[in-house]
Design a protein around this motif. Structure first.
Motif, PDB file in Angstrom:
ATOM      1  N   GLN A  41       0.818  -1.216   0.000  1.00  0.00           N
ATOM      2  CA  GLN A  41       0.000   0.000   0.000  1.00  0.00           C
ATOM      3  C   GLN A  41       0.852   1.265   0.000  1.00  0.00           C
ATOM      4  N   GLY A  42       2.194   1.098  -0.103  1.00  0.00           N
ATOM      5  CA  GLY A  42       3.062   2.254  -0.254  1.00  0.00           C
ATOM      6  C   GLY A  42       3.770   2.724   0.996  1.00  0.00           C
ATOM      7  N   HIS A  43       3.753   1.924   2.058  1.00  0.00           N
ATOM      8  CA  HIS A  43       4.389   2.331   3.312  1.00  0.00           C
ATOM      9  C   HIS A  43       5.788   1.731   3.443  1.00  0.00           C
ATOM     10  N   SER A  44       6.701   2.494   4.015  1.00  0.00           N
ATOM     11  CA  SER A  44       8.067   2.024   4.222  1.00  0.00           C
ATOM     12  C   SER A  44       8.092   0.898   5.254  1.00  0.00           C
ATOM     13  N   LEU A  45       8.830  -0.155   4.950  1.00  0.00           N
ATOM     14  CA  LEU A  45       8.953  -1.264   5.889  1.00  0.00           C
ATOM     15  C   LEU A  45       9.597  -0.807   7.193  1.00  0.00           C
ATOM     16  N   THR A  46      10.559   0.098   7.099  1.00  0.00           N
ATOM     17  CA  THR A  46      11.212   0.612   8.304  1.00  0.00           C
ATOM     18  C   THR A  46      10.190   1.234   9.244  1.00  0.00           C
ATOM     19  N   ASP A  47       9.283   2.041   8.690  1.00  0.00           N
ATOM     20  CA  ASP A  47       8.259   2.690   9.517  1.00  0.00           C
ATOM     21  C   ASP A  47       7.283   1.668  10.085  1.00  0.00           C
ATOM     22  N   VAL A  48       6.911   0.702   9.272  1.00  0.00           N
ATOM     23  CA  VAL A  48       5.960  -0.317   9.716  1.00  0.00           C
ATOM     24  C   VAL A  48       6.549  -1.136  10.865  1.00  0.00           C
ATOM     25  N   LEU A  49       7.806  -1.548  10.719  1.00  0.00           N
ATOM     26  CA  LEU A  49       8.436  -2.358  11.758  1.00  0.00           C
ATOM     27  C   LEU A  49       8.610  -1.583  13.060  1.00  0.00           C
ATOM     28  N   ALA A  50       8.816  -0.281  12.942  1.00  0.00           N
ATOM     29  CA  ALA A  50       8.993   0.537  14.146  1.00  0.00           C
ATOM     30  C   ALA A  50       7.751   0.519  15.028  1.00  0.00           C
ATOM     31  N   GLU A  51       6.600   0.195  14.442  1.00  0.00           N
ATOM     32  CA  GLU A  51       5.349   0.177  15.198  1.00  0.00           C
ATOM     33  C   GLU A  51       5.070  -1.178  15.844  1.00  0.00           C
ATOM     34  N   ARG A  52       5.875  -2.184  15.515  1.00  0.00           N
ATOM     35  CA  ARG A  52       5.668  -3.493  16.119  1.00  0.00           C
ATOM     36  C   ARG A  52       6.181  -3.498  17.559  1.00  0.00           C
ATOM     37  N   ARG A  53       5.621  -4.366  18.365  1.00  0.00           N
ATOM     38  CA  ARG A  53       6.133  -4.510  19.726  1.00  0.00           C
ATOM     39  C   ARG A  53       7.562  -5.028  19.692  1.00  0.00           C
ATOM     40  N   PRO A  54       8.408  -4.578  20.622  1.00  0.00           N
ATOM     41  CA  PRO A  54       9.827  -4.961  20.579  1.00  0.00           C
ATOM     42  C   PRO A  54      10.059  -6.459  20.514  1.00  0.00           C
ATOM     43  N   GLN A  55       9.239  -7.245  21.216  1.00  0.00           N
ATOM     44  CA  GLN A  55       9.456  -8.690  21.217  1.00  0.00           C
ATOM     45  C   GLN A  55       9.092  -9.330  19.877  1.00  0.00           C
ATOM     46  N   GLU A  56       8.267  -8.660  19.078  1.00  0.00           N
ATOM     47  CA  GLU A  56       7.876  -9.183  17.775  1.00  0.00           C
ATOM     48  C   GLU A  56       8.806  -8.738  16.653  1.00  0.00           C
ATOM     49  N   ARG A  57       9.416  -7.576  16.837  1.00  0.00           N
ATOM     50  CA  ARG A  57      10.083  -6.896  15.724  1.00  0.00           C
ATOM     51  C   ARG A  57      11.152  -7.740  15.030  1.00  0.00           C
ATOM     52  N   PRO A  58      12.081  -8.376  15.753  1.00  0.00           N
ATOM     53  CA  PRO A  58      13.128  -9.124  15.036  1.00  0.00           C
ATOM     54  C   PRO A  58      12.580 -10.240  14.159  1.00  0.00           C
ATOM     55  N   GLY A  59      11.628 -11.002  14.688  1.00  0.00           N
ATOM     56  CA  GLY A  59      11.081 -12.112  13.920  1.00  0.00           C
ATOM     57  C   GLY A  59      10.266 -11.646  12.728  1.00  0.00           C
TER      58      GLY A  59
END
Length: 460
Positions: A41-59
């Motif tokens: 939908q045109g969103h940067s993956l970096t921005d999207v991942l920044a919104e994930r909970r820390p425990q989820e982000r690496p996986g």
């Protein structure tokens, strides 16, 4: 800069880090589907991942990287299996599972079971479709893959316009560039030479078990040349000796060319106190490198205040000082104090087509029309900054792009418009397939373009 944000304190490819935590695969797949849907939908993956909970982000990041590197193939397979796309999240879940099933990350039956579980928890009515589609893929895998074999988007996992442009720009290398974009990038370091020699830091890495003793060079590299250190395996930055104390930074080998090239542009290093402008400076790696190598009066400029804050964070960690300004480089009347600069570094906004290994979403976010628009921006900034450079000074233009429209074409056009500009020897286009810095250690850098310009007397 007009490119995806690059983490300043972690390797950019999660595959180089320790394995994701103990979260169940269905949960990571659910997050991956969120990320893939957002990118589509045109969103940067970096921005999207920044919104994930820390425990989820690496996986989630690890799965998202793998999926986006195979998205062309996954899209072609999904179209064969389900010609009419389901709703966006379910489609993204199918694409994620198909992409991962084409790799070796997970047992394929486990992957199907966990994808169905993710669907049951987020879109239960679609779980039967997910199950049927994925199990059909497992049954007909060979036939389906053969059916998409001639599709270049599926084969190379890049948009068709991107492939066409590379064919035109690099007729002998286009396939190698596309294949290189699928690789995991190296984790490359820059030792802070205010804190010690490059050789001394390499020794610290050997003692920490992060670098083999065979990687120690026979002598200290010259100060007018980049001195990247490529690790055989990426690690979290917290494991790098002295990272928090500013002894080292993560920076690609191609990006490490900029500072020494500009500082030594005249054959002699810039004098202490020389005024240097780093335009479009965020996230600050090149700003810091300039200050590590010389005592300069640096102004770091960036149009994005949020990204400029990262420059300040970088400088603080490294114990360096610069003047930072949130302003538009193409509008110097709003921020320039009228005093000419001895040197200017312009790391111009670009397509980021040279750093696709580190940001696999870039290829799916960019549109062909973006390249024309970016070229106009590059021309505008170059032209606006040129009057700020004193006669005899040097401007280094660079982009992390492999497209000639954003590189040599811009410089050729600029030289036609400005008779007081003279091109000096510089690397030009660097491709990610060319091991141009340290072939013996496979220190393959990102795709970049460099042009060094000297300012003569007006009209000469």
């Amino acid at each position: 800069m007009s490119r995806p944000a690059r983490p300043s304190s972690s390797p950019s490819d999660p595959a180089s880090n320790s394995p994701p935590g103990s979260l169940p695969l269905w949960q990571l797949l659910s997050g991956c589907a969120d990320a893939v849907a957002a990118v589509r939908q045109g969103h940067s993956l970096t921005d999207v991942l920044a919104e994930r909970r820390p425990q989820e982000r690496p996986g989630v990041q690890a799965l998202s990287f793998a999926v986006l590197r195979r998205l062309g193939m996954a899209q072609a397979l999904r179209h064969k299996l389900v010609p009419k796309a389901p709703q966006p999240w379910v489609d993204a879940l199918l694409l994620s599972a198909l992409a991962l099933a084409c790799g070796s990350e997970y047992n394929e039956h486990t992957l199907v079971d966990q994808a169905v579980e993710a669907a049951k928890r987020r879109a239960k009515p679609a779980s039967g479709l997910v199950n049927a589609v994925l199990r059909r893929f497992l049954r007909e895998r060979a036939e389906l893959l053969a059916a998409i074999e001639q599709d270049p988007v599926a084969s190379f996992n890049h948009p068709a316009w991107w492939i066409t442009r590379l064919k035109k720009d690099w007729p002998e290398h286009w396939q190698a560039i596309l294949m290189a974009n699928q690789e995991q990038p190296p984790m490359t370091l820059r030792a802070n030479q205010r804190h010690g020699t490059v050789a001394a830091y390499r020794q610290r890495l050997v003692e920490a078990g992060l670098l083999p003793e065979s990687a120690l060079p026979a002598e200290q590299p010259p100060t007018n040349q980049p001195a990247p250190i490529a690790l055989p395996h990426g690690v979290p930055v917290g494991k790098l000796p002295g990272f928090e104390q500013g002894d080292v930074s993560v920076q690609d080998s191609a990006a490490q060319i900029a500072a020494p090239l500009l500082i030594h542009a005249s054959g002699q290093p810039l004098p202490a106190g020389a005024r240097v402008l780093d335009a479009c400076a965020a996230p600050g790696g090149k700003t810091a490198h300039l200050l590590e190598l010389a005592d300069l009066d640096v102004t770091a400029l960036d149009a994005d205040p949020q990204r400029l804050s990262r420059v300040n964070e970088t400088l603080q960690r490294l114990g360096l000082k610069a003047t930072t300004l949130a302003a538009d480089a193409s509008q110097p009347a709003a921020w320039w104090d009228g005093k000419p600069f001895d040197a200017i570094l312009l790391d111009a906004p670009c397509s980021a087509s040279g750093i696709v290994r580190r940001h696999p979403d870039v290829r799916w976010l960019r549109r062909e029309s973006d390249i024309t628009a970016l070229a106009k921006t590059q021309d505008a900034i170059l032209q606006a900054l040129w009057p700020l450079l004193k006669p005899g000074g040097h401007l280094l233009y660079c982009t992390c792009s492999v497209f000639k429209t954003e590189g040599q074409d811009r410089i050729d056009a600029f030289l036609q418009r400005n008779p007081d500009a003279r091109a000096l020897p510089s690397p030009g286009h660097l491709l990610p397939v060319v091991e141009y810095l340290d072939p013996a250690r496979h220190n393959r850098g990102d795709g970049f373009f460099y042009a060094l310009l000297s300012k003569t007397t007006q009209g000469a």
